[in-house]
Design a protein around this motif. Structure first.
Motif, short mmCIF file in Angstrom:
data_model
loop_
_atom_site.label_atom_id
_atom_site.label_comp_id
_atom_site.label_asym_id
_atom_site.label_seq_id
_atom_site.Cartn_x
_atom_site.Cartn_y
_atom_site.Cartn_z
N GLN A 92 -40.07 -23.77 -27.81
CA GLN A 92 -39.31 -22.68 -27.20
C GLN A 92 -40.21 -21.97 -26.21
OE1 GLN A 92 -39.47 -20.53 -31.27
NE2 GLN A 92 -38.54 -19.07 -29.86
N SER A 93 -39.58 -21.41 -25.18
CA SER A 93 -40.33 -20.63 -24.21
C SER A 93 -39.58 -19.33 -23.96
CB SER A 93 -40.52 -21.41 -22.91
OG SER A 93 -39.28 -21.69 -22.29
N GLY A 94 -40.31 -18.32 -23.54
CA GLY A 94 -39.69 -17.03 -23.29
C GLY A 94 -40.59 -16.14 -22.44
N PHE A 95 -39.96 -15.12 -21.86
CA PHE A 95 -40.65 -14.19 -20.97
C PHE A 95 -40.66 -12.79 -21.57
CE2 PHE A 95 -38.83 -17.43 -18.21
CZ PHE A 95 -39.93 -17.78 -17.43
N ARG A 96 -41.78 -12.11 -21.40
CA ARG A 96 -41.93 -10.71 -21.80
C ARG A 96 -41.78 -9.84 -20.55
NH1 ARG A 96 -45.58 -10.26 -26.72
NH2 ARG A 96 -45.52 -12.37 -27.57
N HIS A 97 -40.73 -8.99 -20.54
CA HIS A 97 -40.45 -8.11 -19.40
C HIS A 97 -40.35 -6.67 -19.90
CE1 HIS A 97 -39.24 -11.50 -16.85
NE2 HIS A 97 -38.42 -11.89 -17.79
N GLY A 98 -41.43 -6.06 -20.27
CA GLY A 98 -41.38 -4.68 -20.75
C GLY A 98 -40.52 -4.55 -21.99
N ASP A 99 -39.40 -3.82 -21.88
CA ASP A 99 -38.55 -3.61 -23.06
C ASP A 99 -37.55 -4.75 -23.28
OD1 ASP A 99 -36.67 -3.13 -21.07
OD2 ASP A 99 -35.92 -1.29 -21.97
N LEU A 100 -37.61 -5.81 -22.46
CA LEU A 100 -36.73 -6.97 -22.59
C LEU A 100 -37.54 -8.21 -22.92
CD1 LEU A 100 -34.00 -8.54 -22.19
CD2 LEU A 100 -34.67 -8.75 -19.78
N TYR A 101 -37.07 -8.96 -23.90
CA TYR A 101 -37.62 -10.29 -24.14
C TYR A 101 -36.52 -11.26 -23.74
CZ TYR A 101 -40.35 -14.10 -25.85
OH TYR A 101 -41.10 -15.24 -25.90
N ASP A 102 -36.86 -12.20 -22.88
CA ASP A 102 -35.88 -13.13 -22.32
C ASP A 102 -36.16 -14.54 -22.83
OD1 ASP A 102 -33.85 -14.12 -20.75
OD2 ASP A 102 -34.90 -13.87 -18.85
N ALA A 103 -35.28 -15.03 -23.72
CA ALA A 103 -35.39 -16.40 -24.20
C ALA A 103 -35.19 -17.31 -23.01
CB ALA A 103 -34.35 -16.66 -25.28
N HIS A 104 -36.00 -18.33 -22.89
CA HIS A 104 -35.96 -19.19 -21.71
C HIS A 104 -35.36 -20.55 -22.04
CE1 HIS A 104 -38.23 -21.70 -18.58
NE2 HIS A 104 -37.33 -21.01 -17.89
N MET A 105 -36.18 -21.47 -22.46
CA MET A 105 -35.71 -22.83 -22.75
C MET A 105 -36.18 -23.27 -24.13
SD MET A 105 -34.06 -24.02 -20.18
CE MET A 105 -33.77 -23.55 -18.49
N ILE A 106 -35.44 -24.19 -24.70
CA ILE A 106 -35.85 -24.77 -25.97
C ILE A 106 -35.73 -26.29 -25.88
CG2 ILE A 106 -35.06 -22.74 -27.23
CD1 ILE A 106 -32.79 -24.52 -28.38
N GLY A 107 -36.40 -26.93 -26.79
CA GLY A 107 -36.30 -28.37 -26.96
C GLY A 107 -36.26 -28.67 -28.44
N VAL A 108 -35.38 -29.56 -28.85
CA VAL A 108 -35.18 -29.84 -30.27
C VAL A 108 -35.00 -31.34 -30.48
CG1 VAL A 108 -33.62 -29.51 -32.24
CG2 VAL A 108 -34.10 -27.61 -30.71
N ASP A 109 -35.68 -31.87 -31.46
CA ASP A 109 -35.44 -33.24 -31.90
C ASP A 109 -34.24 -33.16 -32.84
OD1 ASP A 109 -35.33 -35.70 -33.16
OD2 ASP A 109 -37.50 -35.85 -33.47
N TYR A 110 -33.06 -33.46 -32.31
CA TYR A 110 -31.84 -33.30 -33.11
C TYR A 110 -31.80 -34.21 -34.32
CZ TYR A 110 -29.69 -29.97 -29.97
OH TYR A 110 -29.41 -28.84 -29.23
#
Length: 167
Positions: A92-110
């Motif tokens: 999983q990836s995500g961004f830290r923007h002050g008071d917002l955390y923004d989920a970005h992309m994920i990858g899953v072995d289904y």
């Protein structure tokens, strides 16, 4: 995490605890840009496992993009990888923007998702990341709304403008 779990309805709290318990065998590691490059092929495969199932997307990323973002954004960009016996099974990836955390992309072995509740675990991990970042808001994005509602997410109207390069 305990405060978050405490405010969930019993049914959802039980699901969350189940996801944490099922995924306890997995090793979770924050990867740096050079490690992301090392696992580029696996990341590419896991990313496409998820993005190719989406009803709508604006395009595809190359796995090296994650490494470039980590290298350029440092601690403002999180890239967590999930391993079982040294095999990458999710990220999983995500961004830290002050008071917002923004989920970005994920990858899953289904093929391994049900065994470890991996997709659900990733959603709960975003809550942990947002709390750790001091964020008061968490944006999961616009896809897979039904499962995201089980972690307490709700839809918010979004306005945006997209300019296509080929009119």
């Amino acid at each position: 995490r305990e405060d978050y779990l405490a405010v969930l309805k019993s049914k959802f709290r039980t699901k969350a605890k189940g996801a944490y318990k099922k995924s306890a065998e997995l090793e979770m590691r924050e990867l740096e840009h050079n490690e992301i490059r090392k696992y580029e092929k696996e990341i590419h495969h896991l990313y496409h496992e998820v993005v190719d199932k989406a009803d709508f997307n604006l395009g595809h990323l190359e796995a090296v993009t994650f490494a470039d973002m980590k290298e350029n954004l440092g601690s403002q960009f999180d890239f967590l990888a999930y391993f079982f016996e040294d095999k990458l099974v999710g990220f999983q990836s995500g961004f830290r923007h002050g008071d917002l955390y923004d989920a970005h992309m994920i990858g899953v072995d289904y093929s391994q998702n049900q065994r470890w509740s991996l997709y659900s675990r990733i959603l709960y991990q975003y809550v942990d990341l947002a709390i750790d970042a001091g964020a008061i808001r968490l944006s999961y994005g616009r896809t897979a709304g039904e499962i995201k509602s089980t972690v307490g997410a709700f839809p918010v109207d979004l306005s945006c403008c997209v300019r296509h390069v080929n009119p």
